[in-house]
Design an enzyme around this catalytic site. Structure first.
Site, mmCIF file in Angstrom:
data_model
loop_
_atom_site.group_PDB
_atom_site.id
_atom_site.type_symbol
_atom_site.label_atom_id
_atom_site.label_comp_id
_atom_site.label_asym_id
_atom_site.label_seq_id
_atom_site.Cartn_x
_atom_site.Cartn_y
_atom_site.Cartn_z
ATOM 1 C CB CYS A 164 -2.050 -0.390 3.632
ATOM 2 S SG CYS A 164 -1.922 0.244 5.333
ATOM 3 C CD GLU A 206 -4.587 2.117 2.418
ATOM 4 O OE1 GLU A 206 -5.446 1.234 2.367
ATOM 5 O OE2 GLU A 206 -3.671 2.140 3.271
ATOM 6 C CE LYS A 230 -5.544 -2.664 2.519
ATOM 7 N NZ LYS A 230 -5.739 -1.505 3.422
#
Length: 560
Positions: A203, A76, A171
């Site tokens: 994440c 990321e 995300k």
């Protein structure tokens, strides 16, 4: 002569295509695929930083270490930034930027270059980037738009072996990022020519039901790509510790690729095969690196219950690097909010405890035995960790990010005897750090309430910042009877195991939004959630069990 040359060339091309087709057919029938995850040290972000990162990405894709891989995952936020955003094609359109936009007129140069790199190397490539999208392209989204008319997303992009952009995920759970989330949350998957369908998330998403856990529950996905820039937090949420625990309890393959700048807390990559544990992993404690870690990943069959476990030995550790505050920045949990007790580890004396610690009505039982180590008595110059056992029932306390409700039970280290010293690494390095005891028995027994959405995770950490492997512990999670609304959980060190370099041994109870949790709310709310009328009125102790049942469970546990 020229005709013969062209005929020979045509024959070679046809043979090459046939060879490639047969290779891909055998891949689909194979019991495994070969994956690579990249631990990548990013440049200091600037408008031109992407060019250095792009060079590093392409070098890894074309490296000898990557030659056998079918799929490579990059981390990321290590490619581009808000200053160099790019439009991203809709995956439904099956656009190949390498062929359709060779001069990078529609998309940024790095997107086109990586499409070509995937095509030239004939690999699936997963990257994470900062994407821009015109607000007018989503007319159903009536939220205010930025003055420049753009939404900005933290986005995963997947190229297939031909360089076609086949998947995109934006995300959902941002971590202090000045970016947008989509009007409606996205669930993204992609199929491969080697017979595996992947889901993906990014994440911080791993701590929430949507999309990570949801893809397993609702779509039965068994393999995941996971770009991450994780900021490790002691004692329960360091990077590889979290990755392995999530893959283990869900019994899935997880390809986790981490940003690598340990001085600010970023490191942690690995490939994990469900209940069989780690295939490869890394936690850097220096200046970081740009390296690919490769493993052959066993495929899950359609019938999950018949999945054959991979028998494997412990990963070889050529050089054990003990973590200290001088080598790696670590965040810290708010352990002052836990109910906890200090273990009295008197020097030169072995000991045992059997203790129940409650916070409100939530209780954890700890059955622990240890043996004092001779070197701890002999070496007065060494420094040691102390240990506490603790219980927490409440919201995870972190400002300005999405919150999740947790019910945790754990043994964890402290750099001193105060609770304020817990969740911290020692300041000394190497031989000056010595274990004071080795644990010969570790058992945590808890009764957890059922909930609409929740995940109970075995959570361990050693002083090299890697977790224990599944062949070192035992985990059981089951209802005492079919109509019960609680789960009896037992997490234990295997009887044949002793551990002396332990930082954490815990059960991480993630209840997400804590909606429809048994025993939480009025009787009317409980009935609306599907629990039997009157069930909330039972006398409770700790994990929603009466005292006799708790005593029976503890007695049974100690007899094992």
């Amino acid at each position: 002569m020229a005709k013969n040359s062209w005929r020979l060339l045509l024959v070679f091309l046809i043979l090459g295509l046939m060879s490639g087709m047969s290779q891909q057919a055998s891949l689909a029938d194979s019991d495994y695929y070969t994956a690579g995850v990249v631990e990548f040290r990013q440049s200091i972000l600037s408008l031109s930083a992407w060019s250095d990162a792009l060079e590093g990405y392409v070098e890894i894709i074309n490296s000898e270490n990557a030659s056998a891989t079918d799929i490579i995952v990059f981390p990321e936020s290590t490619l581009n930034s808000v200053g160099s955003t790019t439009f991203v094609p809709n995956p439904d359109d099956l656009i190949n930027p390498c062929l359709s936009d060779p001069n990078a007129e529609l998309y940024e140069e790095f997107l086109v270059t990586l499409s070509c790199a995937a095509r030239n190397a004939s690999k699936y490539i997963v990257i994470n980037l900062t994407e821009k999208q015109k607000c007018e392209d989503v007319p159903e989204d009536t939220r205010p738009c930025a003055s420049n008319g753009l939404n900005v997303f933290n986005t995963n992009v997947v190229f297939d072996r031909q360089g076609v952009l086949v998947s995109r995920y934006r995300k959902i759970h941002l971590y202090g990022e000045a970016k947008n989330i989509t009007f409606r949350p996205e669930l993204s998957t992609f199929e491969t020519d080697f017979g595996v369908t992947f889901g993906h998330f990014i994440c911080f998403d791993i701590l929430f039901y949507q999309p990570a856990h949801q893809l397993i529950v609702e779509q039965g996905i068994t393999d995941f790509v996971y770009p991450v820039m994780w900021f490790s937090q002691l004692p329960f949420l360091t990077a590889v510790q979290t990755q392995q625990g999530w893959a283990y309890i869900n019994d899935v393959n997880l390809l986790a690729s981490g940003a690598s700048r340990p001085s600010i807390g970023n490191t942690g990559s690995g490939i994990f095969h469900g209940r069989s544990g780690t295939l490869t992993s890394v936690m850097r404690q220096d200046s970081g690196e740009r390296s690919i870690y490769v493993a052959q990943v066993p495929k899950y069959t359609r019938s999950r219950s018949l999945q054959k476990r991979v028998r494997r030995s412990m990963p070889e550790i050529k050089h054990r690097e003990v973590a200290s505050t001088s080598s790696l920045y670590m965040k810290r949990d708010d352990l002052e909010n836990y109910e906890s007790d200090l273990l009295q580890l008197d020097q030169g004396i072995s000991g045992t405890i059997n203790r129940t610690i409650c916070q409100g009505s939530f209780c954890c039982n700890f059955d622990i035995a240890w043996r004092s180590l001779a070197n701890a008595v002999a070496n007065d110059s060494s420094v040691y960790y102390s240990y506490r056992v603790g219980t927490y029932d409440g919201w995870r306390n972190e400002q300005d990010v999405d919150a999740n409700y947790i019910r945790n039970c754990g043994l964890f280290t402290c750099s001193g005897e105060s609770i304020d010293d817990c969740g911290k690494l020692l300041t000394t390095e190497g031989d000056l750090q010595q274990p004071r005891v080795t644990f010969t028995r570790l058992v945590i027994a808890v009764s957890y309430p059922e909930s609409r959405e929740f995940l109970l995770i075995p959570d361990t950490l050693q002083d090299n910042l890697l977790p224990l492997e599944p062949n070192q512990f035992e985990w059981s999670q089951q209802k005492p009877h079919e109509d019960s609304y609680v789960y009896d959980v037992r997490f234990a060190l295997k009887e044949s195991q002793e551990v002396s370099n332990l930082l954490t041994f815990a059960i991480y109870g993630n209840y997400y939004d804590n909606e429809c949790t048994f025993g939480d709310g009025t009787e009317e709310q409980q009935v609306a959630c599907g629990y039997r009328s009157g069930s909330t009125g039972l006398p409770i102790l700790g994990g929603w069990l009466t005292m006799p049942l708790v005593m029976l469970a503890i007695t049974w546990t100690r007899a094992q």
